[in-house]
Design an enzyme around this catalytic site. Structure first.
Site, PDB file in Angstrom:
ATOM      1  N   SER A  28      43.856 -16.589  -4.212  1.00 60.65           N
ATOM      2  CA  SER A  28      43.263 -16.294  -2.900  1.00 60.65           C
ATOM      3  C   SER A  28      43.968 -15.137  -2.205  1.00 60.65           C
ATOM      4  O   SER A  28      43.632 -14.781  -1.093  1.00 60.65           O
ATOM      5  CB  SER A  28      43.327 -17.536  -2.013  1.00 60.65           C
ATOM      6  OG  SER A  28      44.654 -18.020  -1.934  1.00 60.65           O
TER       7      SER A  28
ATOM      8  N   ASN B 106      49.329 -27.223   1.344  1.00 61.76           N
ATOM      9  CA  ASN B 106      48.154 -27.772   2.032  1.00 61.76           C
ATOM     10  C   ASN B 106      48.321 -27.769   3.552  1.00 61.76           C
ATOM     11  O   ASN B 106      47.416 -27.374   4.290  1.00 61.76           O
ATOM     12  CB  ASN B 106      47.866 -29.188   1.544  1.00 61.76           C
ATOM     13  CG  ASN B 106      47.465 -29.205   0.083  1.00 61.76           C
ATOM     14  OD1 ASN B 106      47.288 -28.143  -0.523  1.00 61.76           O
ATOM     15  ND2 ASN B 106      47.323 -30.392  -0.487  1.00 61.76           N
TER      16      ASN B 106
ATOM     17  N   THR C 279       6.888 -12.854  30.685  1.00 55.98           N
ATOM     18  CA  THR C 279       6.790 -14.060  29.855  1.00 55.98           C
ATOM     19  C   THR C 279       5.811 -13.660  28.747  1.00 55.98           C
ATOM     20  O   THR C 279       4.878 -12.888  29.009  1.00 55.98           O
ATOM     21  CB  THR C 279       6.231 -15.276  30.622  1.00 55.98           C
ATOM     22  OG1 THR C 279       4.917 -14.962  31.087  1.00 55.98           O
ATOM     23  CG2 THR C 279       7.106 -15.670  31.805  1.00 55.98           C
ATOM     24  N   HIS C 280       6.036 -14.128  27.549  1.00 61.93           N
ATOM     25  CA  HIS C 280       5.206 -13.733  26.392  1.00 61.93           C
ATOM     26  C   HIS C 280       5.206 -12.220  26.196  1.00 61.93           C
ATOM     27  O   HIS C 280       4.244 -11.663  25.675  1.00 61.93           O
ATOM     28  CB  HIS C 280       3.758 -14.221  26.545  1.00 61.93           C
ATOM     29  CG  HIS C 280       3.622 -15.634  26.998  1.00 61.93           C
ATOM     30  ND1 HIS C 280       3.620 -16.702  26.135  1.00 61.93           N
ATOM     31  CD2 HIS C 280       3.546 -16.158  28.257  1.00 61.93           C
ATOM     32  CE1 HIS C 280       3.517 -17.830  26.831  1.00 61.93           C
ATOM     33  NE2 HIS C 280       3.481 -17.521  28.118  1.00 61.93           N
TER      34      HIS C 280
ATOM     35  N   SER D  41      17.461  10.985  12.846  1.00 58.30           N
ATOM     36  CA  SER D  41      16.764  10.809  11.571  1.00 58.30           C
ATOM     37  C   SER D  41      17.024  12.046  10.716  1.00 58.30           C
ATOM     38  O   SER D  41      17.130  13.152  11.239  1.00 58.30           O
ATOM     39  CB  SER D  41      15.269  10.649  11.835  1.00 58.30           C
ATOM     40  OG  SER D  41      14.522  11.034  10.703  1.00 58.30           O
TER      41      SER D  41
ATOM     42  N   LYS E 238      13.862  12.369  16.663  1.00 57.72           N
ATOM     43  CA  LYS E 238      14.264  10.962  16.756  1.00 57.72           C
ATOM     44  C   LYS E 238      15.647  10.739  17.341  1.00 57.72           C
ATOM     45  O   LYS E 238      16.585  11.463  17.054  1.00 57.72           O
ATOM     46  CB  LYS E 238      14.253  10.336  15.365  1.00 57.72           C
ATOM     47  CG  LYS E 238      12.873  10.134  14.834  1.00 57.72           C
ATOM     48  CD  LYS E 238      12.267   8.867  15.378  1.00 57.72           C
ATOM     49  CE  LYS E 238      11.571   8.160  14.243  1.00 57.72           C
ATOM     50  NZ  LYS E 238      11.550   6.756  14.413  1.00 57.72           N
TER      51      LYS E 238
ATOM     52  N   GLU F 207      20.020  -2.361  16.748  1.00 58.39           N
ATOM     53  CA  GLU F 207      19.352  -2.941  15.570  1.00 58.39           C
ATOM     54  C   GLU F 207      20.364  -3.587  14.621  1.00 58.39           C
ATOM     55  O   GLU F 207      20.120  -4.659  14.066  1.00 58.39           O
ATOM     56  CB  GLU F 207      18.550  -1.866  14.832  1.00 58.39           C
ATOM     57  CG  GLU F 207      17.319  -1.437  15.618  1.00 58.39           C
ATOM     58  CD  GLU F 207      16.630  -0.215  15.013  1.00 58.39           C
ATOM     59  OE1 GLU F 207      16.870   0.115  13.841  1.00 58.39           O
ATOM     60  OE2 GLU F 207      15.848   0.416  15.748  1.00 58.39           O
TER      61      GLU F 207
ATOM     62  N   TYR G 137      42.944 -32.883   0.911  1.00 57.40           N
ATOM     63  CA  TYR G 137      42.703 -31.486   0.550  1.00 57.40           C
ATOM     64  C   TYR G 137      41.989 -31.381  -0.797  1.00 57.40           C
ATOM     65  O   TYR G 137      42.286 -32.110  -1.737  1.00 57.40           O
ATOM     66  CB  TYR G 137      44.037 -30.713   0.472  1.00 57.40           C
ATOM     67  CG  TYR G 137      43.824 -29.270   0.048  1.00 57.40           C
ATOM     68  CD1 TYR G 137      43.485 -28.301   0.982  1.00 57.40           C
ATOM     69  CD2 TYR G 137      43.885 -28.888  -1.291  1.00 57.40           C
ATOM     70  CE1 TYR G 137      43.246 -26.985   0.603  1.00 57.40           C
ATOM     71  CE2 TYR G 137      43.655 -27.582  -1.684  1.00 57.40           C
ATOM     72  CZ  TYR G 137      43.330 -26.635  -0.735  1.00 57.40           C
ATOM     73  OH  TYR G 137      43.080 -25.338  -1.105  1.00 57.40           O
TER      74      TYR G 137
ATOM     75  N   GLN H   7      39.411 -23.685   0.207  1.00 56.33           N
ATOM     76  CA  GLN H   7      39.839 -22.291   0.164  1.00 56.33           C
ATOM     77  C   GLN H   7      38.670 -21.362   0.510  1.00 56.33           C
ATOM     78  O   GLN H   7      38.867 -20.227   0.919  1.00 56.33           O
ATOM     79  CB  GLN H   7      40.378 -21.979  -1.241  1.00 56.33           C
ATOM     80  CG  GLN H   7      40.812 -20.557  -1.442  1.00 56.33           C
ATOM     81  CD  GLN H   7      41.611 -20.393  -2.726  1.00 56.33           C
ATOM     82  OE1 GLN H   7      42.728 -20.869  -2.833  1.00 56.33           O
ATOM     83  NE2 GLN H   7      41.018 -19.750  -3.714  1.00 56.33           N
TER      84      GLN H   7
ATOM     85  N   LYS I  93      37.838 -19.265   4.113  1.00 55.82           N
ATOM     86  CA  LYS I  93      38.433 -18.046   4.670  1.00 55.82           C
ATOM     87  C   LYS I  93      37.509 -16.849   4.730  1.00 55.82           C
ATOM     88  O   LYS I  93      37.328 -16.245   5.787  1.00 55.82           O
ATOM     89  CB  LYS I  93      39.712 -17.707   3.910  1.00 55.82           C
ATOM     90  CG  LYS I  93      40.780 -18.704   4.238  1.00 55.82           C
ATOM     91  CD  LYS I  93      41.977 -18.628   3.357  1.00 55.82           C
ATOM     92  CE  LYS I  93      42.718 -19.932   3.429  1.00 55.82           C
ATOM     93  NZ  LYS I  93      41.934 -21.095   2.934  1.00 55.82           N
TER      94      LYS I  93
HETATM   95  N1  ARG Z   1      44.901 -20.924  -1.229  1.00 56.60           N
HETATM   96  C1  ARG Z   1      44.807 -22.297  -0.872  1.00 56.60           C
HETATM   97  C2  ARG Z   1      43.746 -22.463   0.209  1.00 56.60           C
HETATM   98  O1  ARG Z   1      43.386 -21.509   0.772  1.00 56.60           O
HETATM   99  C3  ARG Z   1      46.124 -22.761  -0.359  1.00 56.60           C
HETATM  100  C4  ARG Z   1      46.389 -24.217  -0.552  1.00 56.60           C
HETATM  101  C5  ARG Z   1      46.579 -24.505  -1.973  1.00 56.60           C
HETATM  102  N2  ARG Z   1      46.883 -25.879  -2.189  1.00 56.60           N
HETATM  103  C6  ARG Z   1      46.703 -26.430  -3.384  1.00 56.60           C
HETATM  104  N3  ARG Z   1      47.020 -27.641  -3.468  1.00 56.60           N
HETATM  105  N4  ARG Z   1      46.170 -25.783  -4.360  1.00 56.60           N
HETATM  106  O2  ARG Z   1      43.266 -23.539   0.461  1.00 56.60           O
END
Ligand code: ARG
Length: 459
Positions: A23, A110, A155-156, A277, A283, A290, A317, A322, A325
């Site tokens: 990651s 974790n 409205t509308h 444009s 333009k 947009e 966990y 993961q 993110k």
């Molecule tokens: N990269 C992992 C995450 O974002 C970190 C935690 C990893 N923990 C594990 N037990 N593999 O969740």
């Protein structure tokens, strides 16, 4: 490949597996939060006698060095490591030797990642809230200057009744005010510290979780270690708040696009916020509005993706988490970009006040007021509605506004009309008679603007 966990394995990880699992390419973004969390953890470990003061000093010095070297670009975060936690720990051990090996005492990745993500999100909520503040301020400035800028209310998407630009902007002030309050609410609920939850079941070390939580500015520690490592609710709340912000921005953008169109010409977007444009020299396109409207889909997508990822995950966990993110980062970046750009566009946009007023005058937006005039002279509303309908039809045939129709014509349809009908249906009267709280009348509007000014002072 650089991993923290080779001990019980007899074979190298397959390279594809390693890449799939790693990651670092995205979690390197919160290196500063990771180090901040580690420093707090180490301070607590020393205070509890789990580390010596000398070890503490060495580790903290080392971590601070890594932080400043990465920030200054002297140290590159290498993708050779599995994740940001491994990178920081391995670099620390490289730099300070044995004491570095004690950093991870009483901690799991974790609870570490749960903490990092919370710290990162908390910082971003703060930044987001400041951007909303700037947008609210820009809206309020337009309101203060435009309590007598008449325009049609729709409205509308059909002209309905006259309002003012201040009133129209006030609706958006309300929306973004709720967004601000939503962010504050999320902040309050998310502000508990998961550190000390361990892998899932806490640890056997005598950690002082209250202390780490207070060092990191949390209201306190989380109360269940399994939930502590596997709660992503706050991210879902944030993504849903961001989705609502984007929904508001997309409505506002749509109006800007319509108002900026050749047919409406209510506004002129500043050259700095428009694009041209490649083929049509005439333009000037509202691309920013947009794009903001378009990017709304991305943020909704992030919310849906994370909801789906979290669905059915057993405690505690699991690696699925993961996946939180990249969605969260993308949605946060997108919403921040959109808020910034939209505010800039709004601040520099010119309002074509004459054109707006003209549009309100020629769209029969005062027809309800003409009917009210009759009602005030004793005509039942349903009859008044019919009479004004005939007048509107006549004006459409003559291609004129209601206030351009001669009095004789009014009187031919109803003898109740007198000279004062013109005053009764002028835009000024139509708007300024509407003085119930929340209505566009100048008096009502000024009362609300004062409330908003106070709101911004106390933001
Ligand atoms: N990269 C992992 C995450 O974002 C970190 C935690 C990893 N923990 C594990 N037990 N593999 O969740």
């Amino acid at each position: 490949m650089a991993q923290l966990w080779g001990g019980r394995f007899t074979k190298e990880t397959d390279q594809l597996v390693y890449n799939f699992n790693a990651s670092i390419s995205f979690d390197k973004r919160f290196y500063a939060q990771d180090i901040r969390g580690s420093i707090a953890h180490v301070m607590m470990l020393a205070r509890q006698g789990i580390l010596t003061d000398i070890e503490k000093e060495k580790i903290i010095d080392g971590l601070e060095g890594i932080l400043s070297d990465v920030t200054n670009g002297k140290l590159q975060i290498s993708d050779r490591y599995e994740d940001i936690h491994s990178f920081v720990e391995a670099t620390l051990i490289d730099r300070i030797g044995d004491p570095g090996k004690k950093l991870h005492t009483g901690r799991s990745r974790n609870d570490q990642v749960a903490l990092d993500m919370k710290l990162y999100t908390r910082d971003e909520v703060h930044i987001m809230d400041n951007l909303i503040e700037e947008l609210l301020q820009a809206i309020l400035s337009i309101m203060e200057e435009n309590t007598e800028t008449y325009m049609p209310g729709f409205t509308h998407l059909q002209k309905a009744q006259p309002i003012t630009l201040a009133h129209h902007m006030g609706a958006y002030f309300e929306m973004f005010k709720r967004d601000h309050e939503r962010l504050q609410d999320i902040y309050k609920r998310m502000n508990t510290c998961p550190l000390g939850s361990g892998a899932l079941a806490g640890t056997t070390y005598p950690l002082d979780r209250e202390y780490t939580a207070s060092l990191l500015g949390f209201d306190g520690p989380t109360l269940n270690s399994m939930d502590g490592v596997s709660d992503r609710d706050y991210l879902l709340e944030l993504l849903s708040a961001l989705s609502i912000i984007m929904m508001h921005l997309s409505r506002f953008s749509e109006e800007v696009i319509i108002w900026n169109s050749n047919e409406y010409k209510f506004v002129e977007i500043d050259d700095a916020y428009s694009t041209g444009s490649s083929i049509m020299p005439q333009k000037k396109n509202p691309d920013i509005a947009e794009l903001v409207r378009g990017k709304t889909g991305r943020v909704y997508g992030a919310l849906n993706a994370l909801l789906t990822t979290m669905k059915g995950i057993p405690l505690a966990y699991n690696k699925d988490m993961q996946e939180d993110k990249e969605w969260a980062f993308d949605a946060i970046d997108t919403a921040k970009g959109c808020l910034t750009l939209f505010t800039g566009m709004l601040r520099t946009m010119q309002f074509n006040k004459e054109r707006m007023k003209d549009s309100a005058r020629h769209g029969f937006t005062n027809a309800t007021d003409a009917a009210d005039y009759l009602v005030n002279h004793g005509v039942p509303f349903r009859d008044a509605h019919g009479i004004v309908g005939q007048l509107v039809l006549l004006c459409i045939e003559k291609k004129i506004a209601l206030d351009e129709l001669p009095l004789e014509e009014y009187q031919k349809i109803s003898p109740v009309f007198e000279e004062d009908i013109y005053d009764a249906i002028s835009l000024e009267t139509c708007v300024n008679k509407r003085i119930t709280l929340g209505a566009p009348g100048k008096m009502a509007m000024e009362e609300v603007i004062a409330v908003y000014q106070k709101y911004m002072d106390e933001y």
